[in-house]
Write a protein that holds these residues in place. Structure first.
Motif, PDB file in Angstrom:
ATOM      1  N   ASP A  91       0.848  -1.177   0.000  1.00 32.39           N
ATOM      2  CA  ASP A  91       0.000   0.000   0.000  1.00 32.39           C
ATOM      3  C   ASP A  91       0.883   1.226   0.000  1.00 32.39           C
ATOM      4  OD1 ASP A  91      -3.224  -0.017   1.626  1.00 32.39           O
ATOM      5  OD2 ASP A  91      -2.521   1.217  -0.022  1.00 32.39           O
ATOM      6  N   LYS A  92       0.291   2.390   0.057  1.00 30.70           N
ATOM      7  CA  LYS A  92       1.069   3.616   0.101  1.00 30.70           C
ATOM      8  C   LYS A  92       1.890   3.666   1.388  1.00 30.70           C
ATOM      9  CE  LYS A  92      -0.492   5.946  -3.559  1.00 30.70           C
ATOM     10  NZ  LYS A  92      -0.791   4.908  -4.492  1.00 30.70           N
ATOM     11  N   LEU A  97       7.560   4.299  -4.844  1.00 26.86           N
ATOM     12  CA  LEU A  97       6.696   3.970  -3.710  1.00 26.86           C
ATOM     13  C   LEU A  97       5.240   3.739  -4.118  1.00 26.86           C
ATOM     14  CD1 LEU A  97       8.181   6.456  -1.103  1.00 26.86           C
ATOM     15  CD2 LEU A  97       8.644   4.001  -1.344  1.00 26.86           C
ATOM     16  N   GLY A  98       4.978   3.738  -5.423  1.00 28.08           N
ATOM     17  CA  GLY A  98       3.647   3.396  -5.894  1.00 28.08           C
ATOM     18  C   GLY A  98       2.777   4.567  -6.294  1.00 28.08           C
ATOM     19  N   TYR A  99       3.268   5.766  -6.200  1.00 27.01           N
ATOM     20  CA  TYR A  99       2.481   6.927  -6.619  1.00 27.01           C
ATOM     21  C   TYR A  99       2.565   7.066  -8.133  1.00 27.01           C
ATOM     22  CZ  TYR A  99       2.138   8.319  -1.754  1.00 27.01           C
ATOM     23  OH  TYR A  99       1.866   8.347  -0.426  1.00 27.01           O
ATOM     24  N   ASP A 100       1.491   7.596  -8.718  1.00 28.05           N
ATOM     25  CA  ASP A 100       1.469   7.792 -10.161  1.00 28.05           C
ATOM     26  C   ASP A 100       0.603   8.998 -10.476  1.00 28.05           C
ATOM     27  OD1 ASP A 100       2.030   7.347 -12.821  1.00 28.05           O
ATOM     28  OD2 ASP A 100       1.484   5.228 -12.756  1.00 28.05           O
ATOM     29  N   GLU A 117      -7.136  12.168 -10.075  1.00 31.76           N
ATOM     30  CA  GLU A 117      -7.083  12.071  -8.609  1.00 31.76           C
ATOM     31  C   GLU A 117      -5.689  11.628  -8.131  1.00 31.76           C
ATOM     32  OE1 GLU A 117      -9.137   9.377  -5.212  1.00 31.76           O
ATOM     33  OE2 GLU A 117     -10.502  10.317  -6.667  1.00 31.76           O
ATOM     34  N   GLU A 118      -5.108  10.658  -8.832  1.00 31.42           N
ATOM     35  CA  GLU A 118      -3.749  10.210  -8.509  1.00 31.42           C
ATOM     36  C   GLU A 118      -2.747  11.337  -8.707  1.00 31.42           C
ATOM     37  OE1 GLU A 118      -3.233   7.049 -11.325  1.00 31.42           O
ATOM     38  OE2 GLU A 118      -3.870   5.507  -9.902  1.00 31.42           O
ATOM     39  N   PHE A 169       1.220  15.056  -6.822  1.00 35.12           N
ATOM     40  CA  PHE A 169       1.854  16.366  -6.971  1.00 35.12           C
ATOM     41  C   PHE A 169       1.716  17.228  -5.721  1.00 35.12           C
ATOM     42  CE2 PHE A 169       2.622  14.882 -11.051  1.00 35.12           C
ATOM     43  CZ  PHE A 169       3.496  15.733 -11.699  1.00 35.12           C
ATOM     44  N   GLU A 170       0.623  17.068  -4.977  1.00 41.65           N
ATOM     45  CA  GLU A 170       0.501  17.790  -3.711  1.00 41.65           C
ATOM     46  C   GLU A 170       1.520  17.267  -2.703  1.00 41.65           C
ATOM     47  OE1 GLU A 170      -3.649  17.558  -2.659  1.00 41.65           O
ATOM     48  OE2 GLU A 170      -4.196  19.092  -4.135  1.00 41.65           O
ATOM     49  N   LEU A 171       1.663  15.950  -2.627  1.00 38.34           N
ATOM     50  CA  LEU A 171       2.658  15.360  -1.729  1.00 38.34           C
ATOM     51  C   LEU A 171       4.063  15.764  -2.169  1.00 38.34           C
ATOM     52  CD1 LEU A 171       3.495  13.524   0.584  1.00 38.34           C
ATOM     53  CD2 LEU A 171       3.293  11.567  -0.998  1.00 38.34           C
TER      54      LEU A 171
END
Length: 169
Positions: A73-74, A123-126, A131-132, A137-139
């Motif tokens: 997971d994240k 780490l799995g972000y895309d 929404e992704e 981009f905010e993180l």
């Protein structure tokens, strides 16, 4: 945490700072301190080859990420993710330099942003879906801005959600 940086680009880059921003991202997201990460800095010819081989796209890009071990997971949601080989982040400083000029910050600042972007991909972000993209981009913005403020580096202009498109890998 082991972060190995190998500069094969021939360009002078602040390898220490790139490693520190990567460590900041991993620490901020609660990644196990035994995790391993590799960062490779390449020239445009090498990046063009990778870009064509893995994504079927011509020309160089700024950053690519090749995950090794996957997290379920994240980050931050695992109780104990354990040590893992996160993967490789590939950076191209000559592409970063052009983007930095357009963004109004230094090449170093662009490389810090791209390092963060690549680590988040590992780490799995895309950013394929709106929404992704917003989440990533905010993180990314929070992490880079926080690091730049804490270390006195910057300013780093971070892209807003909706601007990823073709710019970052």
């Amino acid at each position: 945490m082991s972060i190995e940086i190998n500069n094969e680009s021939g360009a002078s880059v602040d390898e220490r700072a790139i490693g520190l921003v990567a460590r900041h991202v991993l620490d901020s997201l609660g990644i196990n301190p035994l995790a391993e990460l590799s960062i490779l800095v390449v020239d445009e010819a090498a990046m063009s080859t990778l870009h064509k081989q893995w994504l079927g796209l011509d020309g160089p890009t700024d950053v690519m990420a090749f995950p090794m071990d996957t997290l379920d997971d994240k980050p931050g949601l695992e109780t104990d993710p354990g040590p893992s080989l996160l993967g490789d982040v590939i950076l191209c400083p000559s592409v970063a330099a052009r983007q930095a000029a357009a963004a109004g910050h230094s090449t170093d600042a662009e490389l810090f942003l791209l390092t963060t972007h690549g680590v988040l991909h590992l780490l799995g972000y895309d950013h394929d879906e709106p929404e992704e993209e917003r989440e990533m981009f905010e993180l990314q913005s929070r992490l880079v801005t926080g690091w730049a403020e804490a270390t006195g580096r910057g300013p780093v202009r971070t892209p807003l959600p909706g601007t990823a498109g073709e710019k970052r890998g």
